[in-house]
Design a protein around this motif. Structure first.
Motif, PDB file in Angstrom:
ATOM      1  N   VAL A  80      97.381  23.247 -12.789  1.00 63.16           N
ATOM      2  CA  VAL A  80      96.527  23.910 -13.779  1.00 63.16           C
ATOM      3  C   VAL A  80      97.342  24.530 -14.902  1.00 63.16           C
ATOM      4  O   VAL A  80      96.770  25.035 -15.877  1.00 63.16           O
ATOM      5  N   ALA A  81      98.659  24.509 -14.785  1.00 62.83           N
ATOM      6  CA  ALA A  81      99.530  25.027 -15.849  1.00 62.83           C
ATOM      7  C   ALA A  81     100.906  24.395 -15.716  1.00 62.83           C
ATOM      8  O   ALA A  81     101.465  24.325 -14.616  1.00 62.83           O
ATOM      9  N   THR A  82     101.445  23.907 -16.823  1.00 68.48           N
ATOM     10  CA  THR A  82     102.814  23.405 -16.874  1.00 68.48           C
ATOM     11  C   THR A  82     103.579  24.280 -17.860  1.00 68.48           C
ATOM     12  O   THR A  82     103.227  24.362 -19.032  1.00 68.48           O
ATOM     13  N   LEU A  83     104.613  24.955 -17.358  1.00 65.20           N
ATOM     14  CA  LEU A  83     105.386  25.870 -18.180  1.00 65.20           C
ATOM     15  C   LEU A  83     106.717  25.223 -18.563  1.00 65.20           C
ATOM     16  O   LEU A  83     107.459  24.755 -17.694  1.00 65.20           O
ATOM     17  N   THR A  84     107.004  25.179 -19.843  1.00 75.26           N
ATOM     18  CA  THR A  84     108.282  24.684 -20.334  1.00 75.26           C
ATOM     19  C   THR A  84     109.144  25.883 -20.688  1.00 75.26           C
ATOM     20  O   THR A  84     108.768  26.704 -21.535  1.00 75.26           O
ATOM     21  N   LEU A  85     110.292  26.019 -20.028  1.00 74.30           N
ATOM     22  CA  LEU A  85     111.153  27.168 -20.253  1.00 74.30           C
ATOM     23  C   LEU A  85     111.984  26.986 -21.517  1.00 74.30           C
ATOM     24  O   LEU A  85     112.658  25.971 -21.687  1.00 74.30           O
ATOM     25  N   LYS A  86     111.931  27.972 -22.373  1.00 76.34           N
ATOM     26  CA  LYS A  86     112.693  27.973 -23.617  1.00 76.34           C
ATOM     27  C   LYS A  86     113.783  29.028 -23.523  1.00 76.34           C
ATOM     28  O   LYS A  86     113.584  30.099 -22.966  1.00 76.34           O
ATOM     29  N   GLY A  87     114.963  28.714 -24.075  1.00 78.76           N
ATOM     30  CA  GLY A  87     116.056  29.677 -24.061  1.00 78.76           C
ATOM     31  C   GLY A  87     117.040  29.467 -22.933  1.00 78.76           C
ATOM     32  O   GLY A  87     117.951  30.279 -22.737  1.00 78.76           O
ATOM     33  N   VAL A  88     116.885  28.384 -22.174  1.00 78.20           N
ATOM     34  CA  VAL A  88     117.825  28.061 -21.093  1.00 78.20           C
ATOM     35  C   VAL A  88     118.401  26.672 -21.350  1.00 78.20           C
ATOM     36  O   VAL A  88     117.854  25.884 -22.120  1.00 78.20           O
ATOM     37  N   GLY A  89     119.501  26.373 -20.667  1.00 83.83           N
ATOM     38  CA  GLY A  89     120.108  25.060 -20.808  1.00 83.83           C
ATOM     39  C   GLY A  89     119.423  24.031 -19.935  1.00 83.83           C
ATOM     40  O   GLY A  89     118.346  24.276 -19.378  1.00 83.83           O
ATOM     41  N   THR A  90     120.054  22.876 -19.801  1.00 85.35           N
ATOM     42  CA  THR A  90     119.506  21.818 -18.942  1.00 85.35           C
ATOM     43  C   THR A  90     119.794  22.148 -17.488  1.00 85.35           C
ATOM     44  O   THR A  90     120.954  22.353 -17.114  1.00 85.35           O
ATOM     45  N   PRO A  91     118.783  22.244 -16.643  1.00 87.63           N
ATOM     46  CA  PRO A  91     119.012  22.583 -15.230  1.00 87.63           C
ATOM     47  C   PRO A  91     119.884  21.543 -14.537  1.00 87.63           C
ATOM     48  O   PRO A  91     119.812  20.351 -14.835  1.00 87.63           O
ATOM     49  N   ARG A  92     120.712  22.022 -13.595  1.00 93.02           N
ATOM     50  CA  ARG A  92     121.536  21.111 -12.804  1.00 93.02           C
ATOM     51  C   ARG A  92     120.861  20.791 -11.477  1.00 93.02           C
ATOM     52  O   ARG A  92     120.790  19.649 -11.065  1.00 93.02           O
ATOM     53  N   ASP A  93     120.386  21.823 -10.793  1.00 88.76           N
ATOM     54  CA  ASP A  93     119.773  21.611  -9.474  1.00 88.76           C
ATOM     55  C   ASP A  93     118.906  22.826  -9.129  1.00 88.76           C
ATOM     56  O   ASP A  93     119.324  23.709  -8.383  1.00 88.76           O
ATOM     57  N   MET A  94     117.687  22.849  -9.661  1.00 95.57           N
ATOM     58  CA  MET A  94     116.771  23.961  -9.372  1.00 95.57           C
ATOM     59  C   MET A  94     116.265  23.836  -7.935  1.00 95.57           C
ATOM     60  O   MET A  94     115.718  22.809  -7.563  1.00 95.57           O
ATOM     61  N   GLU A  95     116.455  24.875  -7.156  1.00100.29           N
ATOM     62  CA  GLU A  95     116.151  24.796  -5.730  1.00100.29           C
ATOM     63  C   GLU A  95     115.170  25.833  -5.220  1.00100.29           C
ATOM     64  O   GLU A  95     114.654  25.693  -4.114  1.00100.29           O
ATOM     65  N   ALA A  96     114.919  26.899  -5.987  1.00 99.69           N
ATOM     66  CA  ALA A  96     114.107  27.979  -5.423  1.00 99.69           C
ATOM     67  C   ALA A  96     113.364  28.725  -6.512  1.00 99.69           C
ATOM     68  O   ALA A  96     113.777  28.738  -7.674  1.00 99.69           O
TER      69      ALA A  96
END
Length: 331
Positions: A80-96
């Motif tokens: 019901v919602a897709t959030l695009t994070l602004k102000g961060v780099g390209t994630p390497r391995d989001m785990e939690a």
């Protein structure tokens, strides 16, 4: 390559274990029940957190992806919602992922597929949105280092009262629980220090009242009492269900149950009522009492009839997943 191999392992595990998974509620039922992730974009759900602002909504994300967070309605399994994070780099391995008492969501980009060789990892923090819709949100990025050297980790937990962040590692020397500073700093590295020995785990979460900590791995989940900023005792079984690639766990918003998730296309999130807690509506054990931990939506205790099959294949699945990860790291 890593993603493709793990998807095959996960798909195989899910197919083999399908008969052992508890039955879930029908689409459109009550919130905080078993549900299936319907979004085809969610293929590696590695973290799970119950929303504080929106009852029945769970935040999740893929392992390696653009900085995207998905809000999923547990009544339907739909995003019901897709959030695009602004102000961060390209994630390497989001785990939690975890929701803090400050009204912010914390995402742990803390995995290390090189077996603990990155000298720093990241935490992303952003305000939980007031409206459930697709949107871009500004996040703050924090550098994280460990006092005893780089390591792999998949579990990040924010205490619901103090707001302090904890990370549980799964390094080759065994699992450890790490405590972050009282307040994270965006201007310097945040050093996390080892405070306890814990099992090798893939996710964890604090109960809403802050009095319990649950940690899960591929095979088991343990719940610990939490006192004076430390886990107490050896822990007790949290009744984790059989799942293919068991990657996530969170408490429901009211703390009455645990929600267990796994990776894979259209993966299943399974509710397990806590002992002594009120079950979800329509979820009772034979005789009218609260359903035992791990029971299915029909009230049948988990493990009856297919426990033997589950235990036999679960060991093989876990070995395959762990072996596959190690092989890919060496490749």
């Amino acid at each position: 390559m890593r993603t493709a191999v793990l998807r095959v392992l996960g798909a195989t595990a899910l197919a083999v274990l399908a008969a052992t998974a508890p039955a879930g509620a029908a689409e459109g039922g009550d919130a905080d029940r078993d549900f299936t992730l319907q979004d085809p974009r969610i293929t590696e759900s590695s973290g799970l957190a119950a929303s504080r602002a929106h009852p029945g909504i769970y935040w999740t994300h893929n392992d390696q992806d653009a900085p995207l967070i998905y809000g999923v309605d547990s009544r339907t399994g739909k995003t019901v919602a897709t959030l695009t994070l602004k102000g961060v780099g390209t994630p390497r391995d989001m785990e939690a992922i975890s929701v803090g008492p400050d009204g912010h969501v914390y995402v742990g980009d803390i995995g290390d597929n090189l077996d603990g060789t990155w000298d720093h990892v990241w935490i992303y923090r952003f305000p939980e949105p007031k409206e459930l819709r697709d949107q871009t949100v500004r996040a703050t990025q924090y550098d994280v280092r460990y006092a005893d050297g780089a390591r792999d980790a998949e579990a990040l937990m924010v205490h619901p009262e103090t707001g302090r962040v904890y990370i549980a590692s799964k390094h080759k020397d065994g699992g450890g629980l790490y405590e972050g500073p009282a307040r994270l700093s965006a201007s310097r590295a945040n050093v996390f220090r080892r405070i306890a020995e814990v099992p090798w785990v893939t996710d964890g979460a604090f109960s809403p009242d802050g009095e319990r900590l649950v940690l899960r791995g591929y095979l088991l989940a343990e719940e610990y009492a939490w006192k004076d900023g430390r886990p107490v005792g050896e822990g007790t079984s949290a009744g984790a269900p059989f799942q293919g690639q068991a990657e996530s766990v969170t408490y429901t918003r009211d703390g009455s149950a645990l929600m267990f998730g796994s990776e894979g296309n259209h993966s299943r999130v399974i509710r397990v009522d806590r002992p002594g807690a009120a079950p979800a509506p329509g979820r009772t054990a034979p005789g009218g009492g609260a359903e035992p931990p791990g029971g299915g939506a029909s009230g049948e205790p988990a493990g009856e009839g297919n426990a033997t099959t589950g235990f036999l294949v679960l060991g093989l699945v876990a070995a395959a997943v762990i072996g596959g990860k190690r092989l890919l790291r060496r490749g």
